[in-house]
Structures are given as structure tokens and as C-alpha cells.
Design a protein around this motif. Sequence first.
Motif, short mmCIF file in Angstrom:
data_model
loop_
_atom_site.label_atom_id
_atom_site.label_comp_id
_atom_site.label_asym_id
_atom_site.label_seq_id
_atom_site.Cartn_x
_atom_site.Cartn_y
_atom_site.Cartn_z
N LYS A 111 0.90 -1.20 0.26
CA LYS A 111 0.13 -0.09 0.19
C LYS A 111 0.70 1.39 -0.02
N LYS A 112 0.73 2.19 -0.83
CA LYS A 112 1.56 3.33 -0.90
C LYS A 112 1.00 4.37 0.09
N PRO A 113 1.78 5.14 0.40
CA PRO A 113 1.34 6.18 1.37
C PRO A 113 0.24 7.08 0.66
N GLN A 114 -0.82 7.41 1.51
CA GLN A 114 -2.04 8.07 0.87
C GLN A 114 -1.73 9.54 0.68
N ASN A 115 -1.14 10.05 1.62
CA ASN A 115 -0.99 11.76 1.58
C ASN A 115 0.71 11.64 1.15
N MET A 116 1.26 11.93 0.03
CA MET A 116 2.69 12.26 -0.24
C MET A 116 3.03 13.56 0.09
N ARG A 117 2.08 14.51 -0.10
CA ARG A 117 2.68 15.95 0.72
C ARG A 117 2.87 15.72 2.02
N PHE A 118 2.18 15.02 3.07
CA PHE A 118 2.46 14.98 4.13
C PHE A 118 3.99 14.35 4.45
N TRP A 119 4.22 13.30 3.58
CA TRP A 119 5.62 12.75 3.69
C TRP A 119 6.63 13.82 3.24
N LEU A 120 6.46 14.28 2.33
CA LEU A 120 7.54 15.29 1.64
C LEU A 120 7.76 16.34 2.55
N TYR A 121 6.51 16.95 3.27
CA TYR A 121 6.66 18.01 4.44
C TYR A 121 7.25 17.47 5.64
N SER A 122 7.06 16.20 5.96
CA SER A 122 7.91 15.61 7.01
C SER A 122 9.33 15.48 6.84
N LEU A 123 9.68 15.00 5.63
CA LEU A 123 11.12 15.05 5.18
C LEU A 123 11.68 16.28 5.14
N LEU A 124 11.09 17.37 4.77
CA LEU A 124 11.51 18.77 4.73
C LEU A 124 11.84 19.25 6.20
N ILE A 125 10.87 19.11 7.06
CA ILE A 125 11.03 19.45 8.46
C ILE A 125 11.98 18.78 9.21
N SER A 126 12.14 17.39 9.08
CA SER A 126 12.92 16.76 9.87
C SER A 126 14.30 16.82 9.46
N ALA A 127 14.58 17.36 8.05
CA ALA A 127 15.92 17.48 7.64
C ALA A 127 16.39 19.01 8.22
#
Length: 163
Positions: free
Chosen positions: A128-144
Motif C-alpha cells: 500500500k502506497k502512502p495516501q498523502n505524499m505531501r505529508f511525507w514530503l513536508y515531514s522529510l523537509l521539516i525533519s531535515a
Amino acid sequence: MSPGLSPSFTSGSARCCIADGMKPISGRPLWVRILVVVGIPVLFLAAVWMLLSMDPLTGPGLVPCFFHEITGYYCTGCGITRALVSLLHGRIAEALSFNAWALIWLAFSGWIALGIWLEALLGRPIFKKPQNMRFWLYSLLISALLFLFLRNLPWLPFRWLAP
């Protein structure tokens, strides 16, 4: 719906794809699926061979970090090569000491790539792919950004985040 947004990001029930507006790999032409089925393992094996054939701790092969050279601070990517080499040699604790953030996100990215590869190989989605890719991209940016800030603090335990 606003322009440029696919329904996958505006309605929760729509199926999400890897990028905005992309259809799943199983719905693409055969040559694209073959390219993915062959390309992902070839790139993975080439990266493993390159990392195993070099020793960044003792020999040449490391590209210096320009951010660190200019500012004196560690960037989010500092230590990734050493972490990957240590991980390939089974030294997990050492790999995490070089760059824990990158290894966590690498595991997530590897899971996504494995899902795409299996879907291209078998012709149907397996994971199952992530349902909200924007959430994961923002999580990546904020965690970086958070990792960048924390690994440059001069106090314990934050000094342990530096490579």
C-alpha cells in the motif's frame, strides 16, 4: 479543485500515486515496466559495488561537503557515504552514528522503491502506497531542517548527531 492538484491530494478516498498526476506503474506501457524492473536492481547493485569498493574512512573517494567547507557546520547529508559503507559491512551502530536521519529516510525510500519494483514486475500493487505524499514530503523537509539544526548544537546529546 484548485489547478495543478490531482484528485489524489484533494479527496481522501482517491488512490495516491508517487507524484502528483502520475498513474500507477502497473498501468504504464510494457517498456516502462521493463525499464523499472531492470533499472532499479542495476542501479542498486551499482551503488552497492561502488560503496563496497571504497573505504571513505581511510582512502580517497569522498567528495568534500561544500556546505561544511564554507560554513563549518554539518549539513543534513554529512556522513551519508560513511553511514552506507558501515551499513553494508554490518556495522549498524557505527552507521547510525554517522547519519541516523538519512538511514531512517533511506529505509522509507527503499520500501517505496521496492513497492514500485514489485508492482512493475508483477503487474499489480503489492504494498500500500502512502495516501498523502505531501505529508511525507513536508515531514522529510521539516525533519531535515530539524536534524540540520540539532546536529550542530555544541552540547550533549546533540554532539552525538555530528558525523
